[in-house]
Scaffold this active site. Structure first.
Site, mmCIF file in Angstrom:
data_model
loop_
_atom_site.group_PDB
_atom_site.id
_atom_site.type_symbol
_atom_site.label_atom_id
_atom_site.label_comp_id
_atom_site.label_asym_id
_atom_site.label_seq_id
_atom_site.Cartn_x
_atom_site.Cartn_y
_atom_site.Cartn_z
ATOM 1 N N SER A 15 0.829 -1.200 0.000
ATOM 2 C CA SER A 15 0.000 0.000 0.000
ATOM 3 C C SER A 15 0.866 1.253 0.000
ATOM 4 C CB SER A 15 -0.860 -0.027 1.286
ATOM 5 O OG SER A 15 -1.575 1.177 1.455
ATOM 6 N N ASP A 57 5.243 -10.108 8.951
ATOM 7 C CA ASP A 57 5.076 -9.018 9.916
ATOM 8 C C ASP A 57 6.474 -8.580 10.351
ATOM 9 O OD1 ASP A 57 4.699 -7.522 12.322
ATOM 10 O OD2 ASP A 57 2.720 -8.431 12.536
ATOM 11 N N VAL A 58 6.784 -7.307 10.181
ATOM 12 C CA VAL A 58 8.158 -6.860 10.470
ATOM 13 C C VAL A 58 8.512 -6.942 11.955
ATOM 14 C CG1 VAL A 58 8.321 -5.370 8.435
ATOM 15 C CG2 VAL A 58 7.502 -4.405 10.604
ATOM 16 N N CYS A 84 9.065 0.878 4.696
ATOM 17 C CA CYS A 84 7.881 1.748 4.782
ATOM 18 C C CYS A 84 6.814 1.193 5.719
ATOM 19 C CB CYS A 84 7.249 1.915 3.398
ATOM 20 S SG CYS A 84 8.243 2.892 2.263
ATOM 21 N N SER A 147 9.056 10.775 9.317
ATOM 22 C CA SER A 147 7.912 11.655 9.107
ATOM 23 C C SER A 147 8.370 13.035 9.566
ATOM 24 C CB SER A 147 6.733 11.196 9.978
ATOM 25 O OG SER A 147 5.833 12.274 10.195
ATOM 26 N N TYR A 160 3.727 7.881 17.841
ATOM 27 C CA TYR A 160 4.148 7.994 16.441
ATOM 28 C C TYR A 160 5.365 8.909 16.338
ATOM 29 C CZ TYR A 160 3.632 8.627 11.358
ATOM 30 O OH TYR A 160 3.841 8.651 9.999
ATOM 31 N N LYS A 164 9.162 7.906 15.038
ATOM 32 C CA LYS A 164 9.754 8.525 13.849
ATOM 33 C C LYS A 164 10.996 9.346 14.210
ATOM 34 C CE LYS A 164 6.801 6.799 10.992
ATOM 35 N NZ LYS A 164 7.228 5.788 10.013
ATOM 36 N N PHE A 193 1.026 12.775 2.483
ATOM 37 C CA PHE A 193 0.900 12.038 1.226
ATOM 38 C C PHE A 193 -0.451 11.354 1.142
ATOM 39 C CE2 PHE A 193 4.827 11.985 -1.290
ATOM 40 C CZ PHE A 193 5.569 12.859 -0.516
#
Ligand SMILES: NC(=O)c1ccc[n+]([C@@H]2O[C@H](COP(=O)([O-])OP(=O)(O)OC[C@H]3O[C@@H](n4cnc5c(N)ncnc54)[C@H](O)[C@@H]3O)[C@@H](O)[C@H]2O)c1
Length: 254
Positions: A15, A57-58, A84, A147, A160, A164, A193
């Site tokens: 995605s 799954d990372v 990503c 980000s 988050y 990041k 984005f």
């Protein structure tokens, strides 16, 4: 690095920005393996690109190692790794219900930060063990995704932002550590984005960004992220840096 024929892996590739990076690298001639935890979507995306898709799954270290081994078997030594895979994480440090739920905070760190580190280190180790590709002694490049919230943390996004920020600050450290092996590390810090994750951004934040204080005054297109990933791979002088890809926007506090 000349991209043609190189082996690349992209996480979060079912995605959005990961898919766009996979697309751009495929178009530039790389043999790309798409990795994502969403099985059906990554399989379909890989089929559409004529590439290999792996469900992984990372946050699962063994599954990551196995996925990378599969990528090496399919396409040869990994030379390009774009990370990503990521999730949003809306929460306050101290909210209406009190201090942040540490399990919720940790779950965002686990995917965005530890997942990125897991894939980055495993792919870099494989790059280090491969022969150099050119006169510079270059063996590979890792591109992580942060980000702009890493620099302008907004209220309500603490986990988050922390995840990041750590990705951004690790960039130079990792690049320095991998220099002797000719493995570069770069980070892209996107602004806003047009991808499914953007559905989680509150409308007032979107409105505050798209208010004429950026150019172009619009969402970035995922293909523009893919374009930068390709440019980073091609340009050997890019190393240890975080590039903002944000049309010049600076986020407000909320
Ligand atoms: N879209 C934006 O405006 C924006 C802005 C700044 C940063 N980013 C970052 O860019 C990256 C890509 O985001 P996107 O906008 O393409 O979002 P997206 O939701 O379209 O794509 C993220 C992908 O990561 C996958 N993923 C999530 N957790 C995973 C896990 N544990 N293992 C494997 N795959 C997993 C999802 O299945 C999804 O396919 C994220 O790290 C995000 O934080 C996006």
């Amino acid at each position: 690095m000349k991209i043609e024929g190189l082996s690349a892996i992209v996480t979060g590739a079912a995605s959005g920005l990961g898919l766009a990076a996979a697309h751009a690298l495929r178009d530039a001639g790389a043999n790309v393996v798409l990795i994502d935890r969403e099985g059906e979507r990554v399989t379909k995306a890989a089929e559409a690109l004529g590439c290999t898709g792996i469900v992984c799954d990372v946050t699962d270290s063994e599954a990551v190692a196995s996925a990378l081994d599969t990528a090496v078997s399919a396409n040869g030594p990994i030379r390009i790794n774009v990370n990503c895979a990521g999730i949003p994480g809306g929460m306050r440090l101290v909210g209406r219900d009190g201090p942040v739920d540490m399990m919720a905070f940790a779950s965002v760190i686990n995917v965005n930060l530890l997942g990125t580190i897991s894939v980055m280190t495993k792919s870099a180790a494989r790059m280090m063990a491969s022969p150099p590709l050119n006169d510079d002694g270059e063996r590979g490049v890792v591109i992580n995704t942060a980000s702009i919230t890493a620099f302008e943390g907004q209220i309500g996004q603490c986990a988050y932002v922390a995840s990041k920020g750590a990705i951004a600050s690790l960039t130079l450290q990792a690049a320095r550590e991998f220099m002797p092996w000719g493995v570069r590390v770069m980070t892209i810090a996107p602004g806003l984005f047009r991808t499914p994750i953007a559905d989680h951004i509150p409308q007032e934040v979107i409105d505050s960004m798209l208010d004429g204080r950026m150019f172009p005054n619009r969402f970035g297109e995922p293909a523009e992220f893919g374009q930068l990933a390709v440019d980073i791979v091609r340009n050997p002088m890019l190393n240890g840096e975080v590039i903002r890809l944000d049309a010049g926007v600076r986020l407000q506090a909320r």
